[in-house]
Design a protein around this motif. Structure first.
Motif, PDB file in Angstrom:
ATOM      1  N   LEU A   1      15.908  54.171 146.768  1.00 30.56           N
ATOM      2  CA  LEU A   1      15.789  55.602 146.490  1.00 30.56           C
ATOM      3  C   LEU A   1      16.729  56.022 145.358  1.00 30.56           C
ATOM      4  O   LEU A   1      16.352  56.823 144.496  1.00 30.56           O
ATOM      5  CB  LEU A   1      16.100  56.405 147.753  1.00 30.56           C
ATOM      6  N   GLY A   2      17.938  55.465 145.353  1.00 29.82           N
ATOM      7  CA  GLY A   2      18.871  55.789 144.274  1.00 29.82           C
ATOM      8  C   GLY A   2      18.333  55.363 142.916  1.00 29.82           C
ATOM      9  O   GLY A   2      18.428  56.113 141.935  1.00 29.82           O
ATOM     10  N   LEU A   3      17.764  54.162 142.842  1.00 25.90           N
ATOM     11  CA  LEU A   3      17.193  53.681 141.584  1.00 25.90           C
ATOM     12  C   LEU A   3      15.953  54.478 141.204  1.00 25.90           C
ATOM     13  O   LEU A   3      15.749  54.801 140.028  1.00 25.90           O
ATOM     14  CB  LEU A   3      16.850  52.188 141.711  1.00 25.90           C
ATOM     15  N   PHE A   4      15.134  54.816 142.185  1.00 27.90           N
ATOM     16  CA  PHE A   4      13.930  55.608 141.921  1.00 27.90           C
ATOM     17  C   PHE A   4      14.307  56.973 141.341  1.00 27.90           C
ATOM     18  O   PHE A   4      13.729  57.426 140.341  1.00 27.90           O
ATOM     19  CB  PHE A   4      13.129  55.777 143.226  1.00 27.90           C
ATOM     20  N   ASN A   5      15.296  57.626 141.949  1.00 31.98           N
ATOM     21  CA  ASN A   5      15.725  58.948 141.481  1.00 31.98           C
ATOM     22  C   ASN A   5      16.336  58.877 140.087  1.00 31.98           C
ATOM     23  O   ASN A   5      16.058  59.728 139.235  1.00 31.98           O
ATOM     24  CB  ASN A   5      16.729  59.559 142.454  1.00 31.98           C
ATOM     25  N   ARG A   6      17.179  57.883 139.858  1.00 28.82           N
ATOM     26  CA  ARG A   6      17.794  57.734 138.538  1.00 28.82           C
ATOM     27  C   ARG A   6      16.726  57.519 137.472  1.00 28.82           C
ATOM     28  O   ARG A   6      16.768  58.103 136.392  1.00 28.82           O
ATOM     29  CB  ARG A   6      18.766  56.555 138.543  1.00 28.82           C
ATOM     30  N   THR A   7      15.751  56.683 137.809  1.00 25.29           N
ATOM     31  CA  THR A   7      14.677  56.373 136.863  1.00 25.29           C
ATOM     32  C   THR A   7      13.828  57.612 136.584  1.00 25.29           C
ATOM     33  O   THR A   7      13.473  57.879 135.427  1.00 25.29           O
ATOM     34  CB  THR A   7      13.799  55.245 137.424  1.00 25.29           C
ATOM     35  N   ALA A   8      13.509  58.376 137.624  1.00 29.13           N
ATOM     36  CA  ALA A   8      12.715  59.587 137.442  1.00 29.13           C
ATOM     37  C   ALA A   8      13.434  60.567 136.513  1.00 29.13           C
ATOM     38  O   ALA A   8      12.814  61.177 135.627  1.00 29.13           O
ATOM     39  CB  ALA A   8      12.443  60.245 138.795  1.00 29.13           C
ATOM     40  N   ARG A   9      14.735  60.700 136.704  1.00 31.37           N
ATOM     41  CA  ARG A   9      15.517  61.595 135.839  1.00 31.37           C
ATOM     42  C   ARG A   9      15.512  61.093 134.401  1.00 31.37           C
ATOM     43  O   ARG A   9      15.331  61.866 133.451  1.00 31.37           O
ATOM     44  CB  ARG A   9      16.949  61.697 136.362  1.00 31.37           C
ATOM     45  N   GLU A  10      15.674  59.785 134.230  1.00 30.18           N
ATOM     46  CA  GLU A  10      15.707  59.211 132.883  1.00 30.18           C
ATOM     47  C   GLU A  10      14.371  59.357 132.172  1.00 30.18           C
ATOM     48  O   GLU A  10      14.326  59.622 130.963  1.00 30.18           O
ATOM     49  CB  GLU A  10      16.123  57.735 132.956  1.00 30.18           C
TER      50      GLU A  10
END
Length: 321
Positions: free
Chosen positions: A130-139
């Motif tokens: 979830l942390g990687l998914f959220n970071r990626t979505a923001r990027e």
């Protein structure tokens, strides 16, 4: 080990199920329409391949893969609105077929549904995924904003464009691979390498995409060829042309960029060829691909386990659509 084609078929079967309620149909039917347009489904399958690279496929990889594909399609629906694009995969875009307000809401609910699938995985890997998914979505959102900002700037450096593409395109490819690897318990060093492989592959993929937008066959490409030129998008091709052109060519290029008079696409393509942009783009693509191979080679698993990823990467950067 499964090939990309095998995993793609398995994913397609799973993805065919309905992801949305029936009502209100005016909200959900546009999403069903958009998803049935198909696409290569590369990103979700990369998640499953990232899992199988380090062992048996973790069943949770299919849930994350579905979330990734829904997220990707959410970005496409909204990108089409921002780009005022009439076609996607050779068919009407959602905002063209329905209306802009509906397309915005349809994209929003597709993103929410993506999180429903992320929420299906167990607690062991949920925080990391979830942390990687959220970071990626923001990027990805940051990259899209930079892309739009560049349209209003007369000069964009290759370095700035590369950073934008890394955010807009590469991070989702890299994250898909890494999320699958996380689910199969890959070590920290291997997680770093698979992510770096995805970043470089994404850059090579985007160079090919920019190239096809300018020089591709419209009957194969499925999008309006020359769309980037008409929109004055800062692409690998335009940035290099601005750097490589002589004074006379620069004046002509500036004239084309100043408006949308008839013959713009043909005129700009002629200048691209005169400046050697087509050959340069292919060289740049191969540079990124070579860097991707180095990261893949360094991953500490048996070489035969890497073969499906190698074949897929070769296809992605040699495709003509």
């Amino acid at each position: 080990m499964h090939s990309f084609e095998e995993l793609s078929g398995l994913f397609a079967t799973r993805f065919k199920q309905s992801h949305f309620p029936e009502q209100p149909a005016t909200l959900y039917e546009p999403n069903n329409y958009f998803l049935q347009l198909g696409g290569k489904r590369v990103r979700p399958v990369l998640c499953v391949m990232g899992s199988e690279l380090f062992g048996d496929i973790n069943p949770e990889a299919w849930e994350v893969a579905t979330a990734i594909e829904l997220f990707h399609n959410f970005t496409l629906i909204h990108d089409d609105i921002m780009d005022k694009a009439p076609l996607r995969r050779g068919m009407q875009t959602v905002h063209t077929k329905y209306n802009e307000s509906t397309a915005i809401l349809a994209g929003d609910v597709m993103l929410v549904t993506a999180y429903d699938y992320i929420n299906r995985i167990g607690t062991e890997h949920l925080p990391a995924v979830l942390g990687l998914f959220n970071r990626t979505a923001r990027e990805v959102c940051e990259g899209q904003q930079m892309d739009m900002d560049f349209e209003n700037r007369s000069e964009v450096t290759l370095e700035a464009y590369l950073h934008m593409i890394e955010l807009k395109t590469s991070v989702l490819i890299a994250a898909a691979l890494k999320m699958g690897a996380i689910l199969s318990g890959a070590g920290e060093r291997n997680l770093e390498l698979i992510y770096s492989f995805g970043l470089k592959l994404g850059l090579a993929f985007q160079v090919q995409d920019d190239y096809l937008d300018a020089f591709g066959d419209p009957s194969k490409f499925g999008k309006q060829v020359g769309g980037d030129i008409l929109a004055n998008k800062k692409t690998f091709l335009l940035i290099h042309a601005l750097e490589a052109c002589n004074e006379q060519q620069r004046l002509e290029l500036d004239r084309w960029l100043a408006g949308n008079e008839p013959g713009k696409v043909e005129g700009v393509l002629k200048l691209f060829r005169e400046c050697g942009v087509d050959a340069w783009a292919l060289e740049l693509k191969n540079k990124f691909l070579d860097e991707a191979w180095k990261h893949l080679d360094d991953i500490a698993v048996q070489s035969q386990r890497k073969e499906p990823l190698t074949k897929l990467a070769q296809f992605l950067v040699q495709r003509d659509y």
